[in-house]
Each structure stands twice: as structure tokens, then as C-alpha cells.
Design an enzyme around this catalytic site. Structure first.
Site, PDB file in Angstrom:
ATOM      1  N   TRP A   1      -5.931  -2.708 -18.278  1.00 45.41           N
ATOM      2  CA  TRP A   1      -6.879  -2.753 -17.808  1.00 45.41           C
ATOM      3  C   TRP A   1      -7.871  -4.662 -18.390  1.00 45.41           C
ATOM      4  CZ3 TRP A   1      -9.327   0.818 -14.447  1.00 45.41           C
ATOM      5  CH2 TRP A   1      -7.969   1.531 -13.599  1.00 45.41           C
TER       6      TRP A   1
ATOM      7  N   ASN B   1     -21.576 -20.201 -12.935  1.00 48.00           N
ATOM      8  CA  ASN B   1     -22.484 -18.491 -13.090  1.00 48.00           C
ATOM      9  C   ASN B   1     -22.682 -17.959 -12.053  1.00 48.00           C
ATOM     10  OD1 ASN B   1     -25.277 -17.631 -14.014  1.00 48.00           O
ATOM     11  ND2 ASN B   1     -25.334 -17.518 -11.941  1.00 48.00           N
TER      12      ASN B   1
ATOM     13  N   TRP C   1     -35.409 -18.007 -16.221  1.00 49.35           N
ATOM     14  CA  TRP C   1     -34.618 -16.657 -16.639  1.00 49.35           C
ATOM     15  C   TRP C   1     -34.388 -17.287 -18.278  1.00 49.35           C
ATOM     16  CZ3 TRP C   1     -33.385 -12.594 -14.749  1.00 49.35           C
ATOM     17  CH2 TRP C   1     -32.986 -11.816 -13.379  1.00 49.35           C
TER      18      TRP C   1
ATOM     19  N   TRP D   1     -25.410  -9.726 -19.212  1.00 51.03           N
ATOM     20  CA  TRP D   1     -24.274  -8.398 -18.618  1.00 51.03           C
ATOM     21  C   TRP D   1     -24.523  -7.222 -19.092  1.00 51.03           C
ATOM     22  CZ3 TRP D   1     -19.168  -7.790 -18.440  1.00 51.03           C
ATOM     23  CH2 TRP D   1     -17.763  -9.426 -18.426  1.00 51.03           C
TER      24      TRP D   1
ATOM     25  N   TRP E   1     -20.038  -2.985 -20.604  1.00 47.51           N
ATOM     26  CA  TRP E   1     -20.172  -4.286 -20.242  1.00 47.51           C
ATOM     27  C   TRP E   1     -20.099  -4.526 -21.890  1.00 47.51           C
ATOM     28  CZ3 TRP E   1     -24.904  -5.274 -23.281  1.00 47.51           C
ATOM     29  CH2 TRP E   1     -25.464  -3.863 -23.860  1.00 47.51           C
TER      30      TRP E   1
ATOM     31  N   GLU F   1     -34.092 -20.812 -12.834  1.00 46.09           N
ATOM     32  CA  GLU F   1     -33.103 -20.551 -13.978  1.00 46.09           C
ATOM     33  C   GLU F   1     -33.454 -20.876 -15.335  1.00 46.09           C
ATOM     34  OE1 GLU F   1     -30.772 -19.161 -12.836  1.00 46.09           O
ATOM     35  OE2 GLU F   1     -31.515 -19.599 -10.407  1.00 46.09           O
TER      36      GLU F   1
HETATM   37  C1  LIG Z   1     -22.211 -12.612 -18.393  1.00 46.51           C
HETATM   38  C2  LIG Z   1     -22.980 -13.558 -17.505  1.00 46.51           C
HETATM   39  C3  LIG Z   1     -23.359 -14.307 -18.913  1.00 46.51           C
HETATM   40  C4  LIG Z   1     -24.287 -15.767 -19.647  1.00 46.51           C
HETATM   41  N1  LIG Z   1     -24.212 -15.501 -20.699  1.00 46.51           N
HETATM   42  C5  LIG Z   1     -25.166 -17.052 -21.071  1.00 46.51           C
HETATM   43  C6  LIG Z   1     -24.494 -16.850 -22.483  1.00 46.51           C
HETATM   44  O1  LIG Z   1     -24.102 -16.423 -23.164  1.00 46.51           O
HETATM   45  N2  LIG Z   1     -25.054 -18.308 -22.359  1.00 46.51           N
HETATM   46  C7  LIG Z   1     -25.879 -18.971 -21.506  1.00 46.51           C
HETATM   47  O2  LIG Z   1     -27.082 -20.399 -21.345  1.00 46.51           O
HETATM   48  N3  LIG Z   1     -25.928 -18.805 -20.147  1.00 46.51           N
HETATM   49  C8  LIG Z   1     -25.674 -17.400 -19.605  1.00 46.51           C
HETATM   50  N4  LIG Z   1     -25.554 -17.107 -18.837  1.00 46.51           N
HETATM   51  C9  LIG Z   1     -26.682 -17.774 -17.872  1.00 46.51           C
HETATM   52  C10 LIG Z   1     -25.726 -18.750 -17.390  1.00 46.51           C
HETATM   53  O3  LIG Z   1     -24.899 -18.352 -16.473  1.00 46.51           O
HETATM   54  C11 LIG Z   1     -25.477 -20.127 -17.283  1.00 46.51           C
HETATM   55  O4  LIG Z   1     -26.624 -20.151 -18.429  1.00 46.51           O
HETATM   56  C12 LIG Z   1     -25.123 -21.415 -16.842  1.00 46.51           C
HETATM   57  O5  LIG Z   1     -23.497 -20.926 -16.202  1.00 46.51           O
HETATM   58  C13 LIG Z   1     -24.888 -22.853 -17.583  1.00 46.51           C
HETATM   59  O6  LIG Z   1     -24.676 -23.592 -16.910  1.00 46.51           O
HETATM   60  P1  LIG Z   1     -25.297 -24.732 -16.841  1.00 46.51           P
HETATM   61  O7  LIG Z   1     -26.232 -25.275 -17.197  1.00 46.51           O
HETATM   62  O8  LIG Z   1     -24.788 -26.117 -15.752  1.00 46.51           O
HETATM   63  O9  LIG Z   1     -26.624 -23.760 -15.882  1.00 46.51           O
HETATM   64  P2  LIG Z   1     -27.678 -24.441 -14.678  1.00 46.51           P
HETATM   65  O10 LIG Z   1     -27.385 -23.371 -13.329  1.00 46.51           O
HETATM   66  O11 LIG Z   1     -28.572 -25.540 -14.766  1.00 46.51           O
HETATM   67  O12 LIG Z   1     -28.549 -23.800 -15.165  1.00 46.51           O
HETATM   68  C14 LIG Z   1     -30.386 -24.677 -16.113  1.00 46.51           C
HETATM   69  C15 LIG Z   1     -30.077 -23.492 -17.086  1.00 46.51           C
HETATM   70  O13 LIG Z   1     -30.784 -22.654 -16.674  1.00 46.51           O
HETATM   71  C16 LIG Z   1     -30.753 -21.889 -17.964  1.00 46.51           C
HETATM   72  N5  LIG Z   1     -29.480 -20.531 -16.805  1.00 46.51           N
HETATM   73  C17 LIG Z   1     -29.299 -21.013 -16.036  1.00 46.51           C
HETATM   74  N6  LIG Z   1     -28.618 -19.114 -15.543  1.00 46.51           N
HETATM   75  C18 LIG Z   1     -29.431 -18.205 -16.066  1.00 46.51           C
HETATM   76  C19 LIG Z   1     -29.068 -16.742 -16.163  1.00 46.51           C
HETATM   77  N7  LIG Z   1     -28.973 -16.068 -15.712  1.00 46.51           N
HETATM   78  N8  LIG Z   1     -29.738 -16.358 -17.104  1.00 46.51           N
HETATM   79  C20 LIG Z   1     -30.485 -17.140 -18.366  1.00 46.51           C
HETATM   80  N9  LIG Z   1     -30.085 -18.625 -18.569  1.00 46.51           N
HETATM   81  C21 LIG Z   1     -30.024 -19.215 -17.589  1.00 46.51           C
HETATM   82  C22 LIG Z   1     -29.631 -22.090 -18.667  1.00 46.51           C
HETATM   83  O14 LIG Z   1     -29.975 -22.589 -19.749  1.00 46.51           O
HETATM   84  C23 LIG Z   1     -28.772 -23.433 -17.711  1.00 46.51           C
HETATM   85  O15 LIG Z   1     -28.313 -24.305 -18.961  1.00 46.51           O
HETATM   86  C24 LIG Z   1     -24.685 -16.149 -18.538  1.00 46.51           C
HETATM   87  C25 LIG Z   1     -24.537 -14.849 -16.868  1.00 46.51           C
HETATM   88  C26 LIG Z   1     -23.883 -14.006 -16.707  1.00 46.51           C
HETATM   89  C27 LIG Z   1     -23.924 -13.538 -15.606  1.00 46.51           C
END
Ligand SMILES: Cc1cc2nc3c(=O)[nH]c(=O)nc-3n(C[C@H](O)[C@H](O)[C@H](O)COP(=O)(O)OP(=O)(O)OC[C@H]3O[C@@H](n4cnc5c(N)ncnc54)[C@H](O)[C@@H]3O)c2cc1C
Length: 503
Positions: A346, A375, A312, A416, A393, A309
Site C-alpha cells: 500500500w 499544501n 505556522w 505530518w 506517519w 501561514e
Molecule cells: C504533511 C505536510 C508536510 C509539509 N512539509 C513541509 C516542509 O517540509 N517544508 C515546508 O516549508 N512546509 C511544509 N508544509 C507546509 C506547507 O505545505 C508548505 O509550506 C507550503 O505548501 C509551501 O508553499 P508556499 O510557499 O507557496 O506556501 P504559502 O501558502 O505561500 O505560505 C507561505 C509560507 O508560510 C509557511 N507555511 C505555509 N503553510 C504552512 C504550514 N502548514 N506549516 C508550516 N509552515 C507553513 C511556509 O514557509 C510558506 O512558504 C507541509 C504541510 C503538510 C500538511
């Protein structure tokens, strides 16, 4: 007057493990001053969020308090960096005070930031005769450091991540991670309330020597003005709060991450995104702290899953850096002119959590009430907006930025475009989420839905995912659209662009 330097903070809002700051402290024997500019232009952006700005201000305050406790200081000015540095130079010179020998900052990779840094570097070096130095910071592997064999940037996550993991095991990266040891040790000490030695030997007040230079710190004024506009509670801010969150995740979250991360009713993720956003903590620090440096791409365990993650996050930064057009249009040229339906009504129903699809509505209400969304649910609501409602989007992307405390251009744009199937993604046709099935699978007892849609709390576990006319309370809306029909028309819409019949 002895020589001194200025560290220009941007999205590296921490003392611990801030390499540019640390090297300054060493080279200038602690004579380092911190500065931060709140550019009035950024407050006018259409994706501006009072909540996220509030969290930034809170983080700046935590940083200021921390720097002061270490004998240092932070000056927050309400001007653009170009104007700010010019002003500072002029005011210091006309008061007969010394100007800094050097300005340092940490790397930032967004298109806007890269351009800003070029201009400011030019101004400082050529216009004001001040040396400039920057250091790597919030990414472990920077854009340009990871390319395909032919020297071109990656376009797909899988191969990028495989190569990223290989590079992780190199000597060079190990050395990079080792550099974060001192910072983590310092943070561990802070958590145990161990008092820290002063590291800095200069404050702005000392520099001004009692003269009225005409530079007033604006942080308190901003905090007061913005606090009235907050609509969500702000979490604790700063690198100590970030470290505490990381520490807790290390003790009780990471081992179950793979199994828990997809269930929005469970606190199964790290909640680190808001801290990574402002640089209260960085990816290298997280990797070192959780000892992820030996993880393999092929492993399916929780630790490797978590690291993927973080990759990503790095991947989307590389994409934004190499393909800056994604900020405004589809990554994939074929999907740049999709004839989105874009119905305002919508869109409002989606934003208000009134689509008649409980999992979508719960997610949208979580976002509005807390400034965060799980997420799995981000993916569901983004798929729903683009595939079921066929709304551009970019509308959803902007709304997320207006609401999310962790709103971050690279990850948000990437997320997105992934959901809209316009991004760096080889197989878009399999990514139309069925909201009801997603809900039954990832919120089986409806605990998440009940938390954010109390009007559905009385429904059975079976009914709650798709209330019918008999079970649906009057306060909850009927479905806005039928997923099966919208899925079909969405496939037709995309297919036309994919095969070139529509352009
Ligand atoms: C439509 C959409 C919009 C999003 N917008 C953002 C945003 O504006 N800012 C943001 O930080 N993340 C975004 N994400 C990615 C992800 O949803 C969040 O990083 C995550 O939910 C944050 O929670 P966490 O720190 O507990 O994640 P954890 O699951 O604990 O993940 C650890 C870290 O990994 C990174 N990470 C995890 N998943 C992703 C991912 N899919 N893409 C990129 N990095 C990721 C983040 O830095 C996160 O803090 C988005 C995902 C989607 C599908």
C-alpha cells in the site's frame, strides 16, 4: 596582517539582511570570509534527497557569485564543521598565516543544529582560542521569547498565534523588522541591475597569499557529481531569485491569497518555502516587504491569512525546540504506540500515485515530478496515508523529505503529526479527510487532476474525482481501499488509544 573574521554559513544563505555578516563587515572593515561545510554524514541520512541537495548547491553557487561580485568569497569544504575548523586552524597556522579573530553564525533551532553549535562553539573558544558570536536570523520571534503566562511553551497553534500577533505590534519587534530595510533596498537594487559597491575587502586567495594551503573548494565537484542524479527541474536559486518571487507575489498574489490558496490548480500561493528553507530570504524580510506588520489576528483578510501561514512555520519551530522528541515520536504521548498496519504494498502504491483516488494520486505524482506539492494536497495525501491506509506517519514524513525541495524538519514533522492527529492538536476525530469530497471542493473541474494524471483527462468533471468501473480507463487502478470503511476502522483504532484502553 590585519585582523579578519569568518562567517560560517548554514541556513542563512544570503548577503542581504544577514545581521551577523553585516556586523562583521562593519567591525572588521570588510575583512570577512565566508565558509560552508558539507558534512559527509548528512549525505548518508535516510531522508537525504539529491534534488534538495541540488537546490542547496545551486543556492551556494548563487551566494558565492554574489559575494565575489561584492569583493568577498565563499569556501565550500566537504567535512563536518568540527573537523573543518580544526583543519583550517592547523593549515593556516602551519603555513604561517593568521587565524581568524572571530567566527560568526546565524541562529538555527533544530535539535541536531543546537547540539552541533554547542560543540563547535566549545571547540572554537576553548580549543582554538577563537571568539564566537551568533545572531538571530530566520524566525521573527525565537523559541523562548513567546511563552504562556506560567512560563511554559505553547502546545496549541491558536493561542500561540494570538500572542505572536500581539508581540508583532511591540516596539521591540518593530525595531527588529526595521533592521531588514537595508537588505531589502539592496535586493531591490539588484532586481533593477543596479551595480553594487564592493563591501568586502578580503578573499581566501588573498589570505593564502599564493601559498598552497591544501584547502580546495569542493562546490564545483559536488555540483557536477550531483547533477546526474537530479530527477526534477530546479527553480532559480539564491536571494535575488527569492526576492523576485516575493516581488511578484506582492504585486499579483497576496490580495487574492485567502480565496485562492486552497485550490491546487491555481497558482495562488507564494512559492516561497524553498527560499525560506535555505535562508535565501527570511520571515522578517517577507513581513517587512509585504507590510504585514500591522495585521491583526482577528482579521480574515488575505494579508492576515498569509501572515498566519508564516506563523505556522514559526509555531512548528517553537514546538521542535521545546519538544525535541517530536522528531522521532508522537507529540502526544497517548498516540506513541499506535499499531499501524504498515503494508509495504500500500505504501508503494501511495508513493507511485496508484491508490485509485485521483486527488491523492495527482498529488503524489506532482511531488515526484516537481519536488513540490500544494499544501491542500499535502494535507489530503497525509490524511490518506495515516487514516485510510493506517501507515505510520513517519514513513510518509521520511518519503516527503526524500522528495520535497522545501523539505524542512519542523514544518514537515508538524504537518505530518497534524494530519496523523498525533501532534499538538486538541481534536483529532474531525480530521479524517474524505479524498473524494476534498477533490470535488478544491479541484471542482479536475484541472489539477488532469495535469498530473493525463490518463484521466477524458473523464467528465463529475466522474474525474471518483471514476467508476465504466469510466475508469484500464491504465488507472481500482481503489486500494474504501474510504468509508477505513474511516470507521481508523476511528476505532484511535479511540482505543485516546481513552487509554490501548497503550
Ligand atoms: C504533511 C505536510 C508536510 C509539509 N512539509 C513541509 C516542509 O517540509 N517544508 C515546508 O516549508 N512546509 C511544509 N508544509 C507546509 C506547507 O505545505 C508548505 O509550506 C507550503 O505548501 C509551501 O508553499 P508556499 O510557499 O507557496 O506556501 P504559502 O501558502 O505561500 O505560505 C507561505 C509560507 O508560510 C509557511 N507555511 C505555509 N503553510 C504552512 C504550514 N502548514 N506549516 C508550516 N509552515 C507553513 C511556509 O514557509 C510558506 O512558504 C507541509 C504541510 C503538510 C500538511
Amino acid at each position: 596582517m590585519e585582523r579578519y573574521t569568518i562567517h560560517w554559513f548554514r541556513r542563512d544563505l544570503r548577503y542581504a539582511g544577514n545581521l551577523a555578516l553585516a556586523s562583521n563587515i562593519q567591525q572588521y572593515a570588510g575583512r570577512v570570509l565566508g565558509i560552508f561545510f558539507i558534512d559527509p554524514e548528512t549525505l548518508k541520512r535516510s531522508d537525504f534527497s539529491f534534488n534538495r541537495f541540488g537546490f542547496l548547491l545551486k543556492t551556494l553557487m548563487a551566494l558565492k557569485v554574489e559575494l565575489k561580485s561584492l569583493g568577498g568569497d565563499l569556501l565550500v569544504l566537504s567535512v563536518s564543521p568540527e573537523v573543518g575548523f580544526r583543519l583550517l586552524h592547523k593549515k593556516l597556522s602551519s603555513a604561517g598565516l593568521p587565524v581568524p579573530e572571530e567566527v560568526t553564525f546565524s541562529g538555527d533551532y533544530e535539535p541536531f543544529a543546537l547540539e552541533r553549535d554547542r560543540q563547535v562553539t566549545d571547540l572554537l573558544q576553548k580549543g582554538l582560542g577563537i571568539r564566537v558570536r551568533s545572531e538571530r536570523d530566520h524566525l521573527l520571534i525565537e523559541p523562548g521569547e513567546l511563552l504562556q503566562k506560567k512560563g511554559t511553551p505553547y502546545r496549541v497553534y491558536g493561542p500561540f498565534a494570538k500572542k505572536w500577533f500581539l508581540r508583532l505590534h511591540s516596539e521591540e519587534i518593530r525595531t527588529r523588522l526595521e533592521k531588514q530595510k537595508d537588505g531589502l533596498r539592496y535586493l531591490a537594487g539588484c532586481l533593477r541591475e543596479r551595480s553594487q559597491e564592493p563591501h568586502f575587502r578580503l578573499t581566501w586567495k588573498q589570505l593564502f597569499r599564493g601559498k598552497n594551503v591544501g584547502l580546495v573548494d569542493e562546490l564545483d565537484r559536488f555540483i557536477q557529481g550531483n547533477s546526474r542524479k537530479l530527477s526534477v527541474p530546479l527553480p532559480p536559486a539564491g536571494s535575488k531569485a527569492a526576492y523576485q518571487t516575493l516581488d511578484e507575489f506582492g504585486k499579483s498574489g497576496i490580495e487574492d491569497y485567502a480565496g485562492a490558496r486552497d485550490f491546487p490548480a491555481v497558482a495562488g500561493t507564494s512559492r516561497l518555502s524553498i527560499y525560506l528553507k535555505n535562508g535565501s530570504l527570511t520571515v522578517p524580510q517577507v513581513i517587512l516587504f509585504l507590510e504585514l506588520e500591522k495585521e491583526r489576528f482577528s482579521s480574515s483578510g488575505s494579508r492576515s491569512r498569509f501572515l498566519k501561514e508564516l506563523v505556522w512555520r514559526e509555531f512548528y519551530y517553537h514546538i521542535l525546540f521545546h519538544y525535541p522528541h517530536v522528531e522521532h515520536e508522537a507529540f502526544n504521548q497517548k498516540f506513541r504506540n499506535i499499531a499501524w498496519r504498515n503494508r509495504e504494498k500500500w505504501f508503494s502504491a501511495w508513493k507511485d500515485g496508484r491508490t485509485g483516488y485521483p486527488i491523492v494520486d495527482a498529488g503524489m505524482r506532482e511531488l515526484r515530478e516537481t519536488g513540490w506539492m500544494h499544501n491542500r494536497v499535502r494535507m489530503i495525501v497525509a490524511s490518506f496515508l495515516t487514516k485510510d491506509l493506517q501507515i505510520d506517519w513517519r514513513w510518509g514524513e521520511r518519503y516527503f523529505m526524500q522528495q520535497l525541495l522545501d523539505g524542512d524538519l519542523a514544518a514537515n514533522n508538524g504537518g505530518w503529526q497534524w494530519a496523523a492527529s498525533t501532534g499538538c492538536d486538541p481534536q483529532p476525530y474531525f480530521r479524517i479527510f474524505n479524498p473524494e469530497l476534498q477533490s470535488r471542493k478544491f479541484d471542482p473541474q479536475g484541472a489539477y487532476i488532469r495535469r498530473f494524471l493525463p490518463e484521466l483527462a477524458g473523464l467528465s468533471d463529475r466522474q474525474i474525482h471518483a471514476p467508476d468501473d465504466r469510466s475508469r480507463p484500464a491504465a488507472y487502478p481500482k481503489r486500494l481501499v474504501e474510504h468509508s470503511e477505513q474511516r470507521f476502522s481508523s476511528l476505532l483504532l484511535y479511540e482505543g488509544y485516546r481513552n487509554g484502553a490501548r497503550k
